[in-house]
Design a protein around this motif. Structure first.
Motif, PDB file in Angstrom:
ATOM      1  N   VAL A   1       0.839  -1.206   0.000  1.00 23.83           N
ATOM      2  CA  VAL A   1       0.000   0.000   0.000  1.00 23.83           C
ATOM      3  C   VAL A   1       0.870   1.250   0.000  1.00 23.83           C
ATOM      4  CG1 VAL A   1      -1.724   1.303   1.319  1.00 23.83           C
ATOM      5  CG2 VAL A   1      -1.917  -1.182   1.129  1.00 23.83           C
ATOM      6  N   TYR A   2       1.988   1.206   0.702  1.00 26.82           N
ATOM      7  CA  TYR A   2       2.882   2.373   0.781  1.00 26.82           C
ATOM      8  C   TYR A   2       3.547   2.663  -0.567  1.00 26.82           C
ATOM      9  CZ  TYR A   2       6.822   5.295   2.216  1.00 26.82           C
ATOM     10  OH  TYR A   2       7.744   6.317   2.332  1.00 26.82           O
ATOM     11  N   TRP A   3       3.961   1.619  -1.276  1.00 23.18           N
ATOM     12  CA  TRP A   3       4.738   1.806  -2.504  1.00 23.18           C
ATOM     13  C   TRP A   3       3.881   2.034  -3.751  1.00 23.18           C
ATOM     14  CZ3 TRP A   3       8.377  -2.711  -0.856  1.00 23.18           C
ATOM     15  CH2 TRP A   3       9.438  -2.188  -0.126  1.00 23.18           C
ATOM     16  N   ASP A   4       2.686   1.461  -3.784  1.00 20.46           N
ATOM     17  CA  ASP A   4       1.862   1.550  -4.986  1.00 20.46           C
ATOM     18  C   ASP A   4       0.874   2.709  -4.872  1.00 20.46           C
ATOM     19  OD1 ASP A   4       0.270   1.183  -7.228  1.00 20.46           O
ATOM     20  OD2 ASP A   4       0.316  -1.003  -7.085  1.00 20.46           O
ATOM     21  N   LEU A   5       1.051   3.732  -5.704  1.00 15.27           N
ATOM     22  CA  LEU A   5       0.189   4.910  -5.655  1.00 15.27           C
ATOM     23  C   LEU A   5      -1.262   4.573  -5.992  1.00 15.27           C
ATOM     24  CD1 LEU A   5       2.479   7.600  -7.359  1.00 15.27           C
ATOM     25  CD2 LEU A   5       2.043   7.255  -4.918  1.00 15.27           C
ATOM     26  N   ARG A   6      -1.483   3.514  -6.766  1.00 14.54           N
ATOM     27  CA  ARG A   6      -2.858   3.113  -7.098  1.00 14.54           C
ATOM     28  C   ARG A   6      -3.622   2.658  -5.863  1.00 14.54           C
ATOM     29  NH1 ARG A   6      -2.398  -1.593 -11.149  1.00 14.54           N
ATOM     30  NH2 ARG A   6      -0.900  -2.212  -9.509  1.00 14.54           N
ATOM     31  N   LEU A   7      -2.900   2.255  -4.835  1.00 13.90           N
ATOM     32  CA  LEU A   7      -3.542   1.756  -3.616  1.00 13.90           C
ATOM     33  C   LEU A   7      -3.682   2.833  -2.545  1.00 13.90           C
ATOM     34  CD1 LEU A   7      -1.829  -1.750  -3.244  1.00 13.90           C
ATOM     35  CD2 LEU A   7      -3.893  -1.139  -4.513  1.00 13.90           C
ATOM     36  N   HIS A   8      -3.377   4.075  -2.904  1.00 16.83           N
ATOM     37  CA  HIS A   8      -3.531   5.173  -1.954  1.00 16.83           C
ATOM     38  C   HIS A   8      -4.980   5.644  -1.946  1.00 16.83           C
ATOM     39  CE1 HIS A   8       1.014   6.360  -1.704  1.00 16.83           C
ATOM     40  NE2 HIS A   8       0.780   5.088  -1.481  1.00 16.83           N
ATOM     41  N   THR A   9      -5.869   4.735  -1.559  1.00 21.03           N
ATOM     42  CA  THR A   9      -7.307   5.003  -1.467  1.00 21.03           C
ATOM     43  C   THR A   9      -7.759   4.644  -0.056  1.00 21.03           C
ATOM     44  OG1 THR A   9      -7.892   2.757  -2.200  1.00 21.03           O
ATOM     45  CG2 THR A   9      -7.632   4.447  -3.917  1.00 21.03           C
ATOM     46  N   PRO A  10      -8.930   5.144   0.373  1.00 22.59           N
ATOM     47  CA  PRO A  10      -9.392   4.853   1.742  1.00 22.59           C
ATOM     48  C   PRO A  10      -9.438   3.367   2.078  1.00 22.59           C
ATOM     49  CG  PRO A  10     -10.690   6.616   0.808  1.00 22.59           C
ATOM     50  CD  PRO A  10      -9.800   6.127  -0.294  1.00 22.59           C
ATOM     51  N   MET A  11      -9.923   2.525   1.163  1.00 14.11           N
ATOM     52  CA  MET A  11     -10.039   1.097   1.454  1.00 14.11           C
ATOM     53  C   MET A  11      -8.680   0.487   1.777  1.00 14.11           C
ATOM     54  SD  MET A  11     -11.632  -2.037  -0.806  1.00 14.11           S
ATOM     55  CE  MET A  11     -10.165  -2.405  -1.778  1.00 14.11           C
ATOM     56  N   TYR A  12      -7.670   0.831   0.968  1.00 13.19           N
ATOM     57  CA  TYR A  12      -6.348   0.250   1.183  1.00 13.19           C
ATOM     58  C   TYR A  12      -5.602   0.922   2.325  1.00 13.19           C
ATOM     59  CZ  TYR A  12      -7.090  -2.389  -3.065  1.00 13.19           C
ATOM     60  OH  TYR A  12      -7.593  -3.263  -4.003  1.00 13.19           O
ATOM     61  N   LEU A  13      -5.911   2.190   2.602  1.00 11.77           N
ATOM     62  CA  LEU A  13      -5.343   2.844   3.776  1.00 11.77           C
ATOM     63  C   LEU A  13      -5.822   2.146   5.046  1.00 11.77           C
ATOM     64  CD1 LEU A  13      -3.800   5.178   5.151  1.00 11.77           C
ATOM     65  CD2 LEU A  13      -5.887   6.546   4.987  1.00 11.77           C
ATOM     66  N   LEU A  14      -7.103   1.804   5.078  1.00 11.20           N
ATOM     67  CA  LEU A  14      -7.651   1.065   6.216  1.00 11.20           C
ATOM     68  C   LEU A  14      -7.028  -0.324   6.307  1.00 11.20           C
ATOM     69  CD1 LEU A  14     -11.435   2.053   5.920  1.00 11.20           C
ATOM     70  CD2 LEU A  14      -9.811   2.833   7.646  1.00 11.20           C
ATOM     71  N   LEU A  15      -6.865  -0.974   5.165  1.00 16.23           N
ATOM     72  CA  LEU A  15      -6.281  -2.315   5.145  1.00 16.23           C
ATOM     73  C   LEU A  15      -4.836  -2.306   5.627  1.00 16.23           C
ATOM     74  CD1 LEU A  15      -6.433  -5.297   4.474  1.00 16.23           C
ATOM     75  CD2 LEU A  15      -5.961  -4.745   2.080  1.00 16.23           C
ATOM     76  N   ALA A  16      -4.075  -1.290   5.224  1.00 16.27           N
ATOM     77  CA  ALA A  16      -2.673  -1.187   5.665  1.00 16.27           C
ATOM     78  C   ALA A  16      -2.598  -0.982   7.175  1.00 16.27           C
ATOM     79  CB  ALA A  16      -1.984  -0.035   4.937  1.00 16.27           C
ATOM     80  N   ASN A  17      -3.460  -0.135   7.704  1.00 23.19           N
ATOM     81  CA  ASN A  17      -3.495   0.070   9.151  1.00 23.19           C
ATOM     82  C   ASN A  17      -3.929  -1.192   9.880  1.00 23.19           C
ATOM     83  OD1 ASN A  17      -3.190   3.014  10.486  1.00 23.19           O
ATOM     84  ND2 ASN A  17      -3.799   3.219   8.327  1.00 23.19           N
ATOM     85  N   PHE A  18      -4.873  -1.904   9.285  1.00 27.01           N
ATOM     86  CA  PHE A  18      -5.341  -3.153   9.881  1.00 27.01           C
ATOM     87  C   PHE A  18      -4.212  -4.186   9.923  1.00 27.01           C
ATOM     88  CE2 PHE A  18      -7.583  -7.282   9.702  1.00 27.01           C
ATOM     89  CZ  PHE A  18      -8.379  -7.145  10.820  1.00 27.01           C
ATOM     90  N   SER A  19      -3.430  -4.261   8.863  1.00 21.89           N
ATOM     91  CA  SER A  19      -2.305  -5.196   8.822  1.00 21.89           C
ATOM     92  C   SER A  19      -1.235  -4.809   9.836  1.00 21.89           C
ATOM     93  CB  SER A  19      -1.700  -5.237   7.417  1.00 21.89           C
ATOM     94  OG  SER A  19      -2.619  -5.783   6.491  1.00 21.89           O
ATOM     95  N   PHE A  20      -0.970  -3.502   9.972  1.00 19.14           N
ATOM     96  CA  PHE A  20      -0.023  -3.041  10.988  1.00 19.14           C
ATOM     97  C   PHE A  20      -0.543  -3.381  12.386  1.00 19.14           C
ATOM     98  CE2 PHE A  20       1.465   0.345  13.901  1.00 19.14           C
ATOM     99  CZ  PHE A  20       2.819   0.064  13.861  1.00 19.14           C
TER     100      PHE A  20
END
Length: 313
Positions: A52-71
């Protein structure tokens, strides 16, 4: 009475975590097995964070939430697994009183945060599928960031009062916990062996039940509305994509809440001998391991990005 209870509580300076009693060879085998599980969980969830951090296409709310959830999952397994691994090779299996209560606080605070994140992720999918035209204006990056901050802050505030109450309980002698971590039910059982503590049990049980059922019912209600909306989508490919995303979220919800409800709806109520440690093991160790697989295998964009991450590594 309160000052007397405090004096009694000081007689217990450490707890004994039995974990999974067995011969030394089995303990070493369990250590190796859970070490591999711990490493895979860390790598799987960290891969999602990096993707999510490296791919700009994933800089959306859904993936921001997913990245935080994984952390969050990485933090969650670090609240109990390292100590469990150390106990497998320990002769005494002891944990100091203060460290035990700190583990209880962080373990439950991270669990509370997970409930909140699952609710916010359900809300995100509800907006995206049921109100797609309003989604970009409602779920902005700023609003999503505020929701993330709310989950982390409120998650660490919710269980603060019960932990403070537990620090005041009279632990008068029995200090053996038939579990692999300092869990709520066993600690309440040890304290109730000294004096009746119906008030503390009621408060802890009520707060646990309120959090679990409120978030679970909200999530189920959200996905029910999402399912109704998906069934009305005329495009077959659109329905398939929506089903794929929502089914992965719902799988994680059912895995997590199914085992959590068995454990914490009525803490200290005398759950079957040895059963609580296995339900706790499932949602605190196994579910974080499954989550990266569930989210990555059901999501085309995530699979493509993870392949790029692996190539970089």
């Amino acid at each position: 009475m309160l000052s007397e209870a405090r004096n009694i509580s000081r007689t217990v300076t450490e707890f004994i975590l039995l974990g999974f009693p067995s011969c030394w060879e089995i303990q070493v085998l369990l250590f190796c097995l859970f070490s591999v599980t711990y490493i895979l969980t860390f790598l799987g969830n960290m891969a999602i964070v990096c993707a999510v951090y490296w791919d700009l296409r994933l800089h959306t709310p859904m993936y921001l939430l997913l990245a935080n959830f994984s952390f969050l999952e990485i933090c969650y397994v670090n609240s109990d697994v390292p100590n469990m691994l150390a106990n497998f090779l320990s002769k005494t299996k002891a944990i100091p009183f203060t460290r035990c209560l700190l583990q209880l606080y962080f373990f439950f605070s991270l669990g509370t945060t997970e409930c909140l994140f699952l609710s916010i992720m359900a809300y995100d999918r509800f907006l995206a599928i049921c109100h797609p035209l309003h989604y970009p204006t409602i779920m902005t990056t700023k609003f999503c960031s505020n929701l993330v901050i709310f989950c982390w802050v409120y998650g660490f505030l919710w269980f603060l009062a019960p932990v403070v109450l537990i620090t005041q309980l009279p632990f008068c002698g029995p200090n053996v916990i038939d579990d692999f971590l300092c869990d709520l039910g066993p600690l309440l059982a040890l304290a109730s062996a000294c004096v009746p503590i119906p008030g503390t049990v009621l408060i802890c049980g009520s707060m646990s039940s309120l959090l679990i059922f409120a978030t679970f019912l909200y999530i189920i209600g959200s996905y029910t509305l999402v399912l109704r909306a998906v069934l009305r989508v005329p495009s077959v490919s659109g329905r398939r994509k929506a089903f794929s995303t929502c089914s992965s979220h719902l799988s994680v919800v059912l895995l997590f809440y199914g085992s959590v409800m068995m454990t914490y709806v009525s803490p200290g109520s005398g759950q079957a001998e040895g059963m609580q440690k296995f339900t706790t093991l499932f949602y605190s160790v196994m579910t974080p391991l499954f989550n990266p697989l569930i989210y990555s295998l059901r999501n085309k964009e995530m699979k493509e990005t993870l392949k790029k991450v692996l190539r970089r590594a």
